[in-house]
Design a protein around this motif. Structure first.
Motif, PDB file in Angstrom:
ATOM      1  N   GLY A 160       0.813  -1.211   0.000  1.00  0.00           N
ATOM      2  CA  GLY A 160       0.000   0.000   0.000  1.00  0.00           C
ATOM      3  C   GLY A 160       0.845   1.258   0.000  1.00  0.00           C
ATOM      4  N   LEU A 161       1.958   1.241   0.736  1.00  0.00           N
ATOM      5  CA  LEU A 161       2.867   2.397   0.754  1.00  0.00           C
ATOM      6  C   LEU A 161       3.479   2.634  -0.615  1.00  0.00           C
ATOM      7  CD1 LEU A 161       4.552   4.583   2.190  1.00  0.00           C
ATOM      8  CD2 LEU A 161       6.195   2.783   2.781  1.00  0.00           C
ATOM      9  N   GLY A 162       3.957   1.574  -1.256  1.00  0.00           N
ATOM     10  CA  GLY A 162       4.581   1.733  -2.568  1.00  0.00           C
ATOM     11  C   GLY A 162       3.611   2.218  -3.625  1.00  0.00           C
ATOM     12  N   VAL A 163       2.459   1.568  -3.708  1.00  0.00           N
ATOM     13  CA  VAL A 163       1.453   1.957  -4.703  1.00  0.00           C
ATOM     14  C   VAL A 163       0.925   3.357  -4.412  1.00  0.00           C
ATOM     15  CG1 VAL A 163      -0.838   1.419  -5.616  1.00  0.00           C
ATOM     16  CG2 VAL A 163       0.797  -0.422  -5.200  1.00  0.00           C
ATOM     17  N   ALA A 165       2.403   5.876  -2.734  1.00  0.00           N
ATOM     18  CA  ALA A 165       3.401   6.930  -2.951  1.00  0.00           C
ATOM     19  C   ALA A 165       3.518   7.274  -4.434  1.00  0.00           C
ATOM     20  CB  ALA A 165       4.749   6.494  -2.393  1.00  0.00           C
ATOM     21  N   LEU A 166       3.513   6.262  -5.289  1.00  0.00           N
ATOM     22  CA  LEU A 166       3.613   6.527  -6.723  1.00  0.00           C
ATOM     23  C   LEU A 166       2.340   7.185  -7.251  1.00  0.00           C
ATOM     24  CD1 LEU A 166       5.308   6.307  -9.254  1.00  0.00           C
ATOM     25  CD2 LEU A 166       4.411   4.000  -9.607  1.00  0.00           C
ATOM     26  N   ASN A 167       1.183   6.684  -6.829  1.00  0.00           N
ATOM     27  CA  ASN A 167      -0.080   7.278  -7.282  1.00  0.00           C
ATOM     28  C   ASN A 167      -0.265   8.692  -6.743  1.00  0.00           C
ATOM     29  OD1 ASN A 167      -1.069   5.298  -8.971  1.00  0.00           O
ATOM     30  ND2 ASN A 167      -2.176   4.228  -7.361  1.00  0.00           N
ATOM     31  N   CYS A 168       0.329   8.990  -5.612  1.00  0.00           N
ATOM     32  CA  CYS A 168       0.257  10.326  -5.041  1.00  0.00           C
ATOM     33  C   CYS A 168       0.810  11.354  -6.027  1.00  0.00           C
ATOM     34  CB  CYS A 168       1.050  10.370  -3.734  1.00  0.00           C
ATOM     35  SG  CYS A 168       0.851  11.886  -2.784  1.00  0.00           S
ATOM     36  N   VAL A 169       1.855  10.954  -6.755  1.00  0.00           N
ATOM     37  CA  VAL A 169       2.453  11.828  -7.767  1.00  0.00           C
ATOM     38  C   VAL A 169       1.672  11.771  -9.079  1.00  0.00           C
ATOM     39  CG1 VAL A 169       4.542  12.336  -9.096  1.00  0.00           C
ATOM     40  CG2 VAL A 169       4.727  11.558  -6.725  1.00  0.00           C
ATOM     41  N   LEU A 170       1.379  10.557  -9.529  1.00  0.00           N
ATOM     42  CA  LEU A 170       0.733  10.394 -10.831  1.00  0.00           C
ATOM     43  C   LEU A 170      -0.653  11.026 -10.868  1.00  0.00           C
ATOM     44  CD1 LEU A 170       1.727   6.699 -11.688  1.00  0.00           C
ATOM     45  CD2 LEU A 170       2.791   8.822 -12.469  1.00  0.00           C
ATOM     46  N   PHE A 171      -1.393  10.942  -9.784  1.00  0.00           N
ATOM     47  CA  PHE A 171      -2.731  11.536  -9.754  1.00  0.00           C
ATOM     48  C   PHE A 171      -2.674  13.050  -9.890  1.00  0.00           C
ATOM     49  CE2 PHE A 171      -5.385   8.100  -7.379  1.00  0.00           C
ATOM     50  CZ  PHE A 171      -5.065   7.198  -8.379  1.00  0.00           C
ATOM     51  N   ILE A 236       8.405 -13.779  -0.955  1.00  0.00           N
ATOM     52  CA  ILE A 236       8.568 -12.581  -0.130  1.00  0.00           C
ATOM     53  C   ILE A 236       9.536 -11.587  -0.773  1.00  0.00           C
ATOM     54  CG2 ILE A 236       9.357 -11.737   2.119  1.00  0.00           C
ATOM     55  CD1 ILE A 236       8.296 -14.342   3.323  1.00  0.00           C
ATOM     56  N   PRO A 237      10.678 -12.026  -1.333  1.00  0.00           N
ATOM     57  CA  PRO A 237      11.569 -11.054  -2.004  1.00  0.00           C
ATOM     58  C   PRO A 237      10.883 -10.289  -3.126  1.00  0.00           C
ATOM     59  CG  PRO A 237      12.733 -13.117  -1.637  1.00  0.00           C
ATOM     60  CD  PRO A 237      11.292 -13.363  -1.283  1.00  0.00           C
ATOM     61  N   TYR A 238      10.000 -10.944  -3.879  1.00  0.00           N
ATOM     62  CA  TYR A 238       9.292 -10.254  -4.956  1.00  0.00           C
ATOM     63  C   TYR A 238       8.404  -9.152  -4.400  1.00  0.00           C
ATOM     64  CZ  TYR A 238       5.675  -9.391  -8.457  1.00  0.00           C
ATOM     65  OH  TYR A 238       4.796  -8.777  -9.314  1.00  0.00           O
ATOM     66  N   VAL A 239       7.658  -9.459  -3.340  1.00  0.00           N
ATOM     67  CA  VAL A 239       6.748  -8.472  -2.756  1.00  0.00           C
ATOM     68  C   VAL A 239       7.534  -7.302  -2.171  1.00  0.00           C
ATOM     69  CG1 VAL A 239       4.992  -8.081  -0.983  1.00  0.00           C
ATOM     70  CG2 VAL A 239       5.008 -10.228  -2.264  1.00  0.00           C
ATOM     71  N   VAL A 240       8.595  -7.604  -1.429  1.00  0.00           N
ATOM     72  CA  VAL A 240       9.393  -6.540  -0.817  1.00  0.00           C
ATOM     73  C   VAL A 240      10.077  -5.688  -1.881  1.00  0.00           C
ATOM     74  CG1 VAL A 240      11.382  -6.053   0.662  1.00  0.00           C
ATOM     75  CG2 VAL A 240       9.757  -7.832   1.316  1.00  0.00           C
ATOM     76  N   GLY A 241      10.676  -6.343  -2.878  1.00  0.00           N
ATOM     77  CA  GLY A 241      11.372  -5.609  -3.929  1.00  0.00           C
ATOM     78  C   GLY A 241      10.450  -4.702  -4.722  1.00  0.00           C
ATOM     79  N   LEU A 242       9.273  -5.219  -5.093  1.00  0.00           N
ATOM     80  CA  LEU A 242       8.326  -4.415  -5.857  1.00  0.00           C
ATOM     81  C   LEU A 242       7.813  -3.244  -5.025  1.00  0.00           C
ATOM     82  CD1 LEU A 242       6.617  -4.037  -8.424  1.00  0.00           C
ATOM     83  CD2 LEU A 242       4.898  -5.537  -7.397  1.00  0.00           C
ATOM     84  N   SER A 243       7.467  -3.497  -3.764  1.00  0.00           N
ATOM     85  CA  SER A 243       6.917  -2.449  -2.903  1.00  0.00           C
ATOM     86  C   SER A 243       7.936  -1.338  -2.664  1.00  0.00           C
ATOM     87  CB  SER A 243       6.469  -3.046  -1.569  1.00  0.00           C
ATOM     88  OG  SER A 243       5.520  -4.071  -1.756  1.00  0.00           O
ATOM     89  N   LEU A 246       8.593   0.735  -5.896  1.00  0.00           N
ATOM     90  CA  LEU A 246       7.544   1.733  -6.159  1.00  0.00           C
ATOM     91  C   LEU A 246       7.655   2.908  -5.193  1.00  0.00           C
ATOM     92  CD1 LEU A 246       4.465  -0.607  -6.790  1.00  0.00           C
ATOM     93  CD2 LEU A 246       5.793   0.636  -8.499  1.00  0.00           C
ATOM     94  N   PHE A 247       7.962   2.602  -3.928  1.00  0.00           N
ATOM     95  CA  PHE A 247       8.076   3.681  -2.947  1.00  0.00           C
ATOM     96  C   PHE A 247       9.267   4.585  -3.245  1.00  0.00           C
ATOM     97  CE2 PHE A 247      10.055   5.193   1.039  1.00  0.00           C
ATOM     98  CZ  PHE A 247       9.097   6.128   1.387  1.00  0.00           C
ATOM     99  N   VAL A 248      10.401   4.011  -3.604  1.00  0.00           N
ATOM    100  CA  VAL A 248      11.587   4.817  -3.920  1.00  0.00           C
ATOM    101  C   VAL A 248      11.303   5.741  -5.103  1.00  0.00           C
ATOM    102  CG1 VAL A 248      13.951   4.711  -4.818  1.00  0.00           C
ATOM    103  CG2 VAL A 248      13.258   3.229  -2.927  1.00  0.00           C
ATOM    104  N   ILE A 249      10.647   5.208  -6.139  1.00  0.00           N
ATOM    105  CA  ILE A 249      10.304   6.044  -7.302  1.00  0.00           C
ATOM    106  C   ILE A 249       9.360   7.166  -6.885  1.00  0.00           C
ATOM    107  CG2 ILE A 249       9.149   6.074  -9.543  1.00  0.00           C
ATOM    108  CD1 ILE A 249      10.075   3.173  -9.917  1.00  0.00           C
TER     109      ILE A 249
END
Length: 264
Positions: A160-163, A165-171, A236-243, A246-249
């Motif tokens: 939720g944090l990653g998605v 944070a990115l949508n916060c900018v894109l929206f 778990i690595p996939y979920v952590v890496g993706l999240s 997205l948050f870093v971006i």
């Protein structure tokens, strides 16, 4: 003259004070000063779980796992609801704190992290209370792995944090993306595996569903509740890496375009 170490400590303490103040403000805004707001935060997901249990209990003889429809759908609904709630909260961080962001001491990242912490704590309380209510209302022995349950909850909030944070900018930059995202998000409740087991769908569909990180979290949550369930697809690595990716971006774009975002 203030030593560098003391100055750094003062800055960190100031950031914590800002985060705490933002969280208190958000708490009063979201839930008000009465207990009614907190009651609805619990009643809404509980009502959704009850409706699912009644509907599928009439159509099916037994749930895919265990003997309780209520517990099975709760094991999928609660992590999904955590992701969805945190994501929506973080996405609205700029809009709900726009007035405060004009102060130099408050940054956009502060607003995002305050939203994340408050929404995560809210969903933690809601999730614990819901599980207690469900465990007390069913006649079924459970073998809980609290470590897996806690990990699944944390990963749901992290997505939720990653998605968010990115949508916060894109929206803000692309208003049309808000409508596109709503359309794309409509089937996510079903595609996340709330209503079924990942292993029960055809192999071709499983290959597509695997890329949905929320499906991994739900599988992990069910592994923590049902001792005999061992989902091999969970990564778990996939979920952590993706999240985190997205948050870093999202965090980078928030810092780089802070002025432009406020002017929109």
């Amino acid at each position: 003259m203030i030593a560098p170490a003391a100055r750094a400590g003062k800055v960190r303490f100031q950031r914590l004070r800002v985060l705490f103040a933002l969280m208190v403000r958000e708490m009063q805004t979201n839930f008000g000063r009465s207990w009614g707001g907190y009651f609805w935060a619990i009643a809404e997901p509980l009502g959704g779980i009850l409706l699912l249990s009644i509907a599928f209990g009439l159509a099916l003889r037994s749930p895919p796992l265990g003997s309780s429809f209520l517990l099975f759908y709760a094991s999928g609904y609660i992590p999904y609801n955590t992701y969805n709630y945190v994501s929506n909260a973080v996405t609205g961080a700029i809009r709900s704190n726009r007035g405060l962001l004009t102060y130099p001491v408050v940054t956009m990242l502060d607003a995002v992290l305050a939203k994340f912490l408050l929404s995560t704590l809210t969903m933690l309380v809601v999730g614990v209370l819901l599980y207690i209510i469900i465990f007390l209302s069913i006649d079924q022995p459970v073998q809980l792995d609290l470590g897996l349950i806690a990990l699944a909850f944390f990963l749901a909030a992290l997505i939720g944090l990653g998605v968010g944070a990115l949508n916060c900018v894109l929206f803000r930059f692309f208003p049309t993306w808000r409508s596109v995202w709503k359309i794309l998000s409509r089937p996510k409740f079903i595609l996340s595996g709330v209503l079924f087991l990942y292993e029960a769908v055809p192999a071709g569909l499983r290959d597509v569903l695997w890329f949905n990180p929320v499906a991994h979290v739900i599988g992990l949550m069910r592994a923590g509740i049902y001792g005999g369930y061992h989902p091999q697809y969970v990564s778990i690595p996939y979920v952590v890496g993706l999240s985190l990716g997205l948050f870093v971006i999202g965090a980078y774009l928030l810092r780089r375009h802070a002025t432009a975002l406020l002017d929109l």
